[in-house]
Design an enzyme around this catalytic site. Structure first.
Site, PDB file in Angstrom:
ATOM      1  N   CYS A  91      -8.008  33.252 -16.299  1.00 36.08           N
ATOM      2  CA  CYS A  91      -9.046  33.393 -17.320  1.00 36.08           C
ATOM      3  C   CYS A  91     -10.408  33.045 -16.723  1.00 36.08           C
ATOM      4  O   CYS A  91     -10.517  32.161 -15.871  1.00 36.08           O
ATOM      5  CB  CYS A  91      -8.727  32.460 -18.486  1.00 36.08           C
ATOM      6  SG  CYS A  91      -9.950  32.559 -19.811  1.00 36.08           S
ATOM      7  N   GLY A 108      -3.717  43.805  12.561  1.00 38.49           N
ATOM      8  CA  GLY A 108      -4.303  44.698  11.559  1.00 38.49           C
ATOM      9  C   GLY A 108      -5.379  44.058  10.694  1.00 38.49           C
ATOM     10  O   GLY A 108      -5.473  44.351   9.516  1.00 38.49           O
ATOM     11  N   HIS A 132      -5.549  35.101   0.184  1.00 40.89           N
ATOM     12  CA  HIS A 132      -6.476  35.691  -0.787  1.00 40.89           C
ATOM     13  C   HIS A 132      -5.821  35.967  -2.132  1.00 40.89           C
ATOM     14  O   HIS A 132      -6.350  36.726  -2.936  1.00 40.89           O
ATOM     15  CB  HIS A 132      -7.093  36.971  -0.203  1.00 40.89           C
ATOM     16  CG  HIS A 132      -7.957  36.701   1.000  1.00 40.89           C
ATOM     17  ND1 HIS A 132      -8.310  37.654   1.911  1.00 40.89           N
ATOM     18  CD2 HIS A 132      -8.534  35.546   1.435  1.00 40.89           C
ATOM     19  CE1 HIS A 132      -9.076  37.097   2.856  1.00 40.89           C
ATOM     20  NE2 HIS A 132      -9.207  35.826   2.590  1.00 40.89           N
ATOM     21  N   CYS A 179     -11.061  29.540 -19.739  1.00 45.13           N
ATOM     22  CA  CYS A 179     -10.181  28.355 -19.805  1.00 45.13           C
ATOM     23  C   CYS A 179      -9.306  28.314 -18.545  1.00 45.13           C
ATOM     24  O   CYS A 179      -9.526  29.068 -17.607  1.00 45.13           O
ATOM     25  CB  CYS A 179      -9.336  28.386 -21.080  1.00 45.13           C
ATOM     26  SG  CYS A 179      -7.994  29.590 -21.072  1.00 45.13           S
ATOM     27  N   SER A 219      -9.653  43.238  10.570  1.00 45.64           N
ATOM     28  CA  SER A 219     -10.943  43.508  11.214  1.00 45.64           C
ATOM     29  C   SER A 219     -11.600  42.206  11.671  1.00 45.64           C
ATOM     30  O   SER A 219     -12.627  42.236  12.335  1.00 45.64           O
ATOM     31  CB  SER A 219     -11.864  44.251  10.243  1.00 45.64           C
ATOM     32  OG  SER A 219     -12.050  43.474   9.083  1.00 45.64           O
ATOM     33  N   VAL A 233      -3.097  41.176  -0.428  1.00 43.84           N
ATOM     34  CA  VAL A 233      -2.824  40.728  -1.800  1.00 43.84           C
ATOM     35  C   VAL A 233      -1.714  41.590  -2.408  1.00 43.84           C
ATOM     36  O   VAL A 233      -1.483  41.567  -3.602  1.00 43.84           O
ATOM     37  CB  VAL A 233      -4.110  40.827  -2.657  1.00 43.84           C
ATOM     38  CG1 VAL A 233      -5.176  39.865  -2.155  1.00 43.84           C
ATOM     39  CG2 VAL A 233      -4.680  42.260  -2.680  1.00 43.84           C
ATOM     40  N   GLN A 252      -3.843  38.008   4.670  1.00 46.76           N
ATOM     41  CA  GLN A 252      -5.039  38.236   3.846  1.00 46.76           C
ATOM     42  C   GLN A 252      -4.736  39.288   2.795  1.00 46.76           C
ATOM     43  O   GLN A 252      -5.562  39.577   1.949  1.00 46.76           O
ATOM     44  CB  GLN A 252      -6.187  38.739   4.719  1.00 46.76           C
ATOM     45  CG  GLN A 252      -6.630  37.742   5.758  1.00 46.76           C
ATOM     46  CD  GLN A 252      -7.547  38.411   6.782  1.00 46.76           C
ATOM     47  OE1 GLN A 252      -8.749  38.455   6.612  1.00 46.76           O
ATOM     48  NE2 GLN A 252      -6.964  38.930   7.838  1.00 46.76           N
ATOM     49  N   CYS A 308      -7.491  31.951 -25.129  1.00 41.52           N
ATOM     50  CA  CYS A 308      -8.837  31.737 -25.677  1.00 41.52           C
ATOM     51  C   CYS A 308      -9.580  33.025 -26.027  1.00 41.52           C
ATOM     52  O   CYS A 308     -10.672  32.971 -26.593  1.00 41.52           O
ATOM     53  CB  CYS A 308      -9.676  30.887 -24.722  1.00 41.52           C
ATOM     54  SG  CYS A 308     -10.255  31.798 -23.281  1.00 41.52           S
ATOM     55  N   CYS A 328      -7.740  36.967 -22.477  1.00 42.42           N
ATOM     56  CA  CYS A 328      -6.889  35.790 -22.303  1.00 42.42           C
ATOM     57  C   CYS A 328      -6.073  35.542 -23.578  1.00 42.42           C
ATOM     58  O   CYS A 328      -6.654  35.486 -24.668  1.00 42.42           O
ATOM     59  CB  CYS A 328      -7.774  34.589 -22.000  1.00 42.42           C
ATOM     60  SG  CYS A 328      -6.891  33.027 -21.954  1.00 42.42           S
TER      61      CYS A 328
HETATM   62  P1  NAD Z   1      -9.989  45.507   6.841  1.00 42.18           P
HETATM   63  O1  NAD Z   1      -9.876  46.691   5.949  1.00 42.18           O
HETATM   64  O2  NAD Z   1     -11.312  44.871   7.016  1.00 42.18           O
HETATM   65  O3  NAD Z   1      -9.489  45.915   8.307  1.00 42.18           O
HETATM   66  C1  NAD Z   1      -8.321  46.614   8.582  1.00 42.18           C
HETATM   67  C2  NAD Z   1      -8.024  46.500  10.084  1.00 42.18           C
HETATM   68  O4  NAD Z   1      -6.757  47.096  10.337  1.00 42.18           O
HETATM   69  C3  NAD Z   1      -9.040  47.228  10.987  1.00 42.18           C
HETATM   70  O5  NAD Z   1      -9.399  46.368  12.043  1.00 42.18           O
HETATM   71  C4  NAD Z   1      -8.257  48.445  11.492  1.00 42.18           C
HETATM   72  O6  NAD Z   1      -8.653  48.813  12.803  1.00 42.18           O
HETATM   73  C5  NAD Z   1      -6.833  47.922  11.487  1.00 42.18           C
HETATM   74  N1  NAD Z   1      -5.773  48.926  11.300  1.00 42.18           N
HETATM   75  C6  NAD Z   1      -5.777  50.029  10.514  1.00 42.18           C
HETATM   76  N2  NAD Z   1      -4.582  50.656  10.552  1.00 42.18           N
HETATM   77  C7  NAD Z   1      -3.794  49.915  11.390  1.00 42.18           C
HETATM   78  C8  NAD Z   1      -2.448  50.033  11.828  1.00 42.18           C
HETATM   79  N3  NAD Z   1      -1.661  51.043  11.412  1.00 42.18           N
HETATM   80  N4  NAD Z   1      -1.951  49.100  12.674  1.00 42.18           N
HETATM   81  C9  NAD Z   1      -2.737  48.075  13.125  1.00 42.18           C
HETATM   82  N5  NAD Z   1      -4.026  47.922  12.733  1.00 42.18           N
HETATM   83  C10 NAD Z   1      -4.547  48.822  11.878  1.00 42.18           C
HETATM   84  O7  NAD Z   1      -8.935  44.467   6.341  1.00 42.18           O
HETATM   85  P2  NAD Z   1      -8.827  42.875   6.496  1.00 42.18           P
HETATM   86  O8  NAD Z   1      -9.222  42.459   7.874  1.00 42.18           O
HETATM   87  O9  NAD Z   1      -7.480  42.517   5.993  1.00 42.18           O
HETATM   88  O10 NAD Z   1      -9.924  42.196   5.530  1.00 42.18           O
HETATM   89  C11 NAD Z   1     -10.479  42.630   4.353  1.00 42.18           C
HETATM   90  C12 NAD Z   1      -9.977  42.063   3.031  1.00 42.18           C
HETATM   91  O11 NAD Z   1      -9.311  43.149   2.492  1.00 42.18           O
HETATM   92  C13 NAD Z   1      -8.958  40.985   2.949  1.00 42.18           C
HETATM   93  O12 NAD Z   1      -9.549  39.914   2.327  1.00 42.18           O
HETATM   94  C14 NAD Z   1      -7.832  41.513   2.034  1.00 42.18           C
HETATM   95  O13 NAD Z   1      -7.599  40.638   0.960  1.00 42.18           O
HETATM   96  C15 NAD Z   1      -8.365  42.784   1.513  1.00 42.18           C
HETATM   97  N6  NAD Z   1      -7.477  43.973   1.430  1.00 42.18           N
HETATM   98  C16 NAD Z   1      -6.134  43.836   1.216  1.00 42.18           C
HETATM   99  C17 NAD Z   1      -5.341  44.974   1.167  1.00 42.18           C
HETATM  100  C18 NAD Z   1      -3.858  44.807   0.935  1.00 42.18           C
HETATM  101  O14 NAD Z   1      -3.438  43.836   0.301  1.00 42.18           O
HETATM  102  N7  NAD Z   1      -3.033  45.717   1.439  1.00 42.18           N
HETATM  103  C19 NAD Z   1      -5.888  46.237   1.346  1.00 42.18           C
HETATM  104  C20 NAD Z   1      -7.266  46.342   1.550  1.00 42.18           C
HETATM  105  C21 NAD Z   1      -8.047  45.187   1.613  1.00 42.18           C
HETATM  106 ZN    ZN Z   2      -8.694  31.663 -21.543  1.00 44.40          ZN
END
Ligand code: NAD
Ligand code: ZN
Length: 246
Positions: free
Chosen positions: A125, A184, A117, A128, A186, A101, A99, A147, A144
């Site tokens: 864009c 890791g 995600h 377009c 939620s 990014v 999940q 456009c 963009c």
């Molecule tokens: P979240 O922030 O909702 O949850 C984070 C989870 O990680 C919690 O359950 C927490 O208890 C656990 N956690 C924290 N530190 C940890 C560790 N060291 N080891 C193991 N577990 C640990 O994140 P989510 O569930 O990924 O969902 C939320 C959305 O957040 C996603 O859609 C994602 O795209 C986006 N997001 C991405 C990033 C990234 O790319 N690094 C950062 C923040 C949010």
């Molecule tokens: Zn465009």
């Protein structure tokens, strides 16, 4: 302690799915959404990472994304990311669904990665069909090149649909794997949070690694309470023993 049952499952399983969330990158210095650093300038991520937030104040959303891009650009993969690269090299069928990014699984060297995600460095864009990967943005109203309308991050926001091809791949891998690690996350964001249930309904063994309980904890066959960067390397060492590689 890892249980004997988990060890036996690891020994027998040739197909593994791993679902990762922001917790995996927390120790690379990237704030999670729901942790103590989740708020940015008093805004909740749900308010900013949404079509309604962008419609209300696109400059504020871009300011937040440009700040996150900076944080992520400076971050390096941690031991959890590298342990998953090792795991992939030892397993016949290995699928990593993330999940995140932040690109850190690719940077570490993982190969079969599905970014549910999207990727924070990609843009599209608002008007377009223009899309670009790894696109430099230097202000809070990027335009963009085709456009002239506003660009937006090419990530999936709250309330938006996932890319159907990526979703299908994740569902298929979940339905056919023997062992599933939930790490890791939620487990509040769907459909990602439903993949472990698909796996379990097909007889798969679920392992959760998280510092806290989640809505998926009651379903897990094995719950590991702790940091991903501490526990994943221990699991990789077990794989070394199982496969005889070192
Ligand atoms: P979240 O922030 O909702 O949850 C984070 C989870 O990680 C919690 O359950 C927490 O208890 C656990 N956690 C924290 N530190 C940890 C560790 N060291 N080891 C193991 N577990 C640990 O994140 P989510 O569930 O990924 O969902 C939320 C959305 O957040 C996603 O859609 C994602 O795209 C986006 N997001 C991405 C990033 C990234 O790319 N690094 C950062 C923040 C949010
Ligand atoms: Zn465009």
């Amino acid at each position: 302690m890892l249980s004997k049952t988990l060890f036996e499952r690891m020994y027998k399983s040739t197909s593994i799915v791993v679902l990762t969330g922001a917790g995996v990158s927390a120790e690379s210095g990237i704030p999670t959404f729901r942790g103590p650093d989740g708020l940015w300038k008093n805004h909740k991520p749900e308010e900013l990472a949404s079509p309604s937030g962008f419609a209300k104040d696109s400059a504020l959303v871009w300011e937040w994304y440009n700040w996150r891009r900076d944080v992520i650009r400076k971050a390096k993969p941690n031991l959890a990311h590298y342990a998953l690269v090792d795991m992939e090299s030892r397993i016949e069928e290995f699928t990593l669904i993330t999940q995140n990014v932040d690109n850190l699984h690719f940077e570490a060297g993982s190969q079969n990665v599905h970014e549910l995600h999207g990727n924070i460095f990609n843009v599209k864009c608002t008007s377009c069909g223009f899309k670009a990967d790894n696109y430099a943005v230097s202000n809070n109203a990027p335009k963009c090149p085709d456009c002239g309308n506003l660009l937006r991050p090419d990530v999936v926001w709250f309330g938006e649909e996932l890319n159907p091809a990526v979703l299908a791949k994740a569902q298929e891998a979940s339905a056919t794997c023997e062992l599933f690690f939930i790490i890791g996350t939620s487990a509040l964001v769907h459909p990602a949070a439903s993949f472990p249930s698909i796996a379990k309904a097909n007889g798969c063994f679920l392992v959760e690694i998280n510092t806290e309980d989640t809505p998926l904890t009651p379903q897990a066959n094995e719950v590991i309470r702790g940091k991903a960067s501490e526990w994943l390397p221990k699991i990789t060492i077990l794989y070394d023993k199982i496969t005889g590689k070192s």
